[in-house]
Design a protein around this motif. Structure first.
Motif, short mmCIF file in Angstrom:
data_model
loop_
_atom_site.label_atom_id
_atom_site.label_comp_id
_atom_site.label_asym_id
_atom_site.label_seq_id
_atom_site.Cartn_x
_atom_site.Cartn_y
_atom_site.Cartn_z
N VAL A 23 0.83 -1.21 0.00
CA VAL A 23 0.00 0.00 0.00
C VAL A 23 0.87 1.26 0.00
O VAL A 23 0.66 2.19 -0.79
N LEU A 24 1.86 1.29 0.89
CA LEU A 24 2.71 2.48 1.01
C LEU A 24 3.44 2.81 -0.28
O LEU A 24 3.65 3.98 -0.60
N SER A 25 3.83 1.78 -1.04
CA SER A 25 4.64 2.02 -2.24
C SER A 25 3.89 2.76 -3.33
O SER A 25 4.48 3.24 -4.30
N ARG A 26 2.57 2.86 -3.19
CA ARG A 26 1.76 3.60 -4.18
C ARG A 26 1.80 5.10 -3.93
O ARG A 26 1.38 5.88 -4.79
N TYR A 27 2.25 5.50 -2.76
CA TYR A 27 2.22 6.92 -2.39
C TYR A 27 3.62 7.52 -2.52
O TYR A 27 4.43 7.46 -1.59
N LEU A 28 3.90 8.05 -3.69
CA LEU A 28 5.22 8.59 -3.97
C LEU A 28 5.35 10.03 -3.48
O LEU A 28 4.38 10.80 -3.54
N PRO A 29 6.54 10.43 -3.03
CA PRO A 29 6.74 11.80 -2.53
C PRO A 29 6.91 12.78 -3.70
O PRO A 29 8.01 13.25 -4.00
N VAL A 30 5.82 13.11 -4.35
CA VAL A 30 5.89 13.92 -5.57
C VAL A 30 5.38 15.35 -5.38
O VAL A 30 5.46 16.16 -6.31
#
Length: 397
Positions: A23-30
């Protein structure tokens, strides 16, 4: 995943670490950037500590700053480097966060007490910056420079790569140089330990080769355990996946390559051939005709292109294991961006742009969707997943 948690498939009554990572890997620091700090000299180094509580930035103008991430990025330590030649080329924080080493274009690496209560650390004025001498007695003070320096996982040793084509290992407990390897035929721009054991060392050089060194079995002096061929130009940085098998390298041929050391050669048996062009990455653009050239013996697993490796030793990394499962690769770039690639597909999944200066270094927080980059305009900026315009107050607890 919800059904699995309800039925307690993991046996712990909660989501498994793999589920959380998925789940976390879908939320990129963009989203961003938000300014962390700004100096009037080029930023060369930017790195989170292993637990993400501290952040280190090194600048050409002799300053190294340690920020307390959990206390609103307050400057915990402002270090004024001693005997700096050209710039701070690299820094490394010890695993226990008590000491920091910094290097420049000199064979002397300095070590600072990072855990002392003193905020201002002026070399040999407010605090002692002990010098670790990597040279032999007859080398002279400025005989070579150090491009890369790293603590071992146990904090007992420091490994360094130098402009005299060598790898050095310094034993901190014995306070002496324990190993020198004449490793390459050109500058050793990058070195790191392969895993927690400290037995394997990876090195990358301007001679285009990545090499693997096993300290347990030096069959012959200065002979590596293996060589990895595939880059057409010098290597600027290497990052280990931490498993003793995989590593990535950034090259002046404008590419990142993924390697599996199980596919390495015993020596450099293949010559990429004559180059029909001449160029210097410090002041020239990469020749268009060079982009079509292929290495005849490329041993890499994958190649990633899109970013620009010019002017300085730009760095690349695997994304954090905890929050992304290391499924991404990210890198700085000469064109003012941070690029994020998908490890498996090679797709460019995000580009983070800030102003117009080269981004030499960048660092992804080990637990949160936060990435910090440092650039030659002196800016240290952060990118996060939340997009409200206000950075959230994270805590490591």
């Amino acid at each position: 995943m919800l059904a699995g948690r309800e039925c307690n498939y993991s046996g712990r009554g909660r989501f498994s670490s793999a589920d959380c990572c998925h789940v976390l890997s879908r939320y990129l620091p963009v989203n961003g950037p938000w300014l962390v700090d700004q100096m009037n000299s080029r930023a060369y180094v930017s790195q989170f500590s292993a637990d993400g509580s501290l952040f280190i930035a090194g600048f050409q103008g002799s300053h190294i700053r340690i920020y307390n991430v959990d206390r609103g990025w307050k400057v915990q330590k402002n270090i004024l480097a001693k005997s700096l030649r050209w710039t701070v080329t690299d820094t490394s924080l010890s695993p226990d966060q008590r000491h920091l080493v910094y290097a420049s274009m000199s064979p002397i690496v300095h070590i600072v007490n990072a855990g002392s209560p003193e905020t201002e650390s002026l070399a040999n004025i407010t605090e002692i910056h002990e010098g670790l001498d990597f040279s032999s007695d007859d080398d002279g003070e400025y005989s070579f420079g150090i491009f890369s320096v790293k603590f071992s996982t146990d904090g007992r040793e420091v490994v360094a790569g130098s402009s005299d084509d060598s790898i050095y290992v310094y034993d901190l407990e014995a306070n002496k140089l324990s190993l020198r390897i004449l490793a390459h035929t050109s500058d050793v721009n990058t070195v790191c330990f392969a895993d927690e054991s400290g037995h394997l060392i990876y090195s990358g050089s301007d001679d285009t080769f990545c090499k693997v060194w096993d300290r347990r079995c030096f069959v012959a002096r200065d002979k590596p355990a293996g060589v990895l061929m595939g880059h057409l130009e010098g290597i600027t940085f290497i990052d280990s996946r931490g498993d003793g098998r995989y590593l990535i390298s950034n090259g002046k041929d404008q590419s990142i390559k993924l390697w599996d050391i199980r596919g390495m050669s015993s020596n450099a048996t293949c010559n990429p051939g004559f180059k029909s062009y001449e160029w210097d990455y410090r002041w020239m653009d990469y020749p268009p005709q060079a982009k079509e050239v292929k290495h005849p013996c490329d041993q890499s697993v994958a190649t990633y292109r899109g970013h620009s490796v010019l002017r300085t030793l730009i760095r690349c990394y695997f994304s954090p294991a905890y929050s992304t499962g290391q499924k991404y690769i990210y890198t700085g770039s000469h064109n003012s961006c941070v690029y994020i690639y998908d490890l498996v597909s090679g797709a460019q999944v995000a580009t983070l742009k800030h102003r117009k200066s080269p981004v030499r270094d960048c660092s992804w927080h080990p637990y949160y969707p936060m990435l910090v980059s440092s650039s030659w305009d002196g800016d240290v900026v952060k990118w996060e997943f939340p997009g409200s315009g206000e950075a959230p107050a994270y805590s490591s607890t």
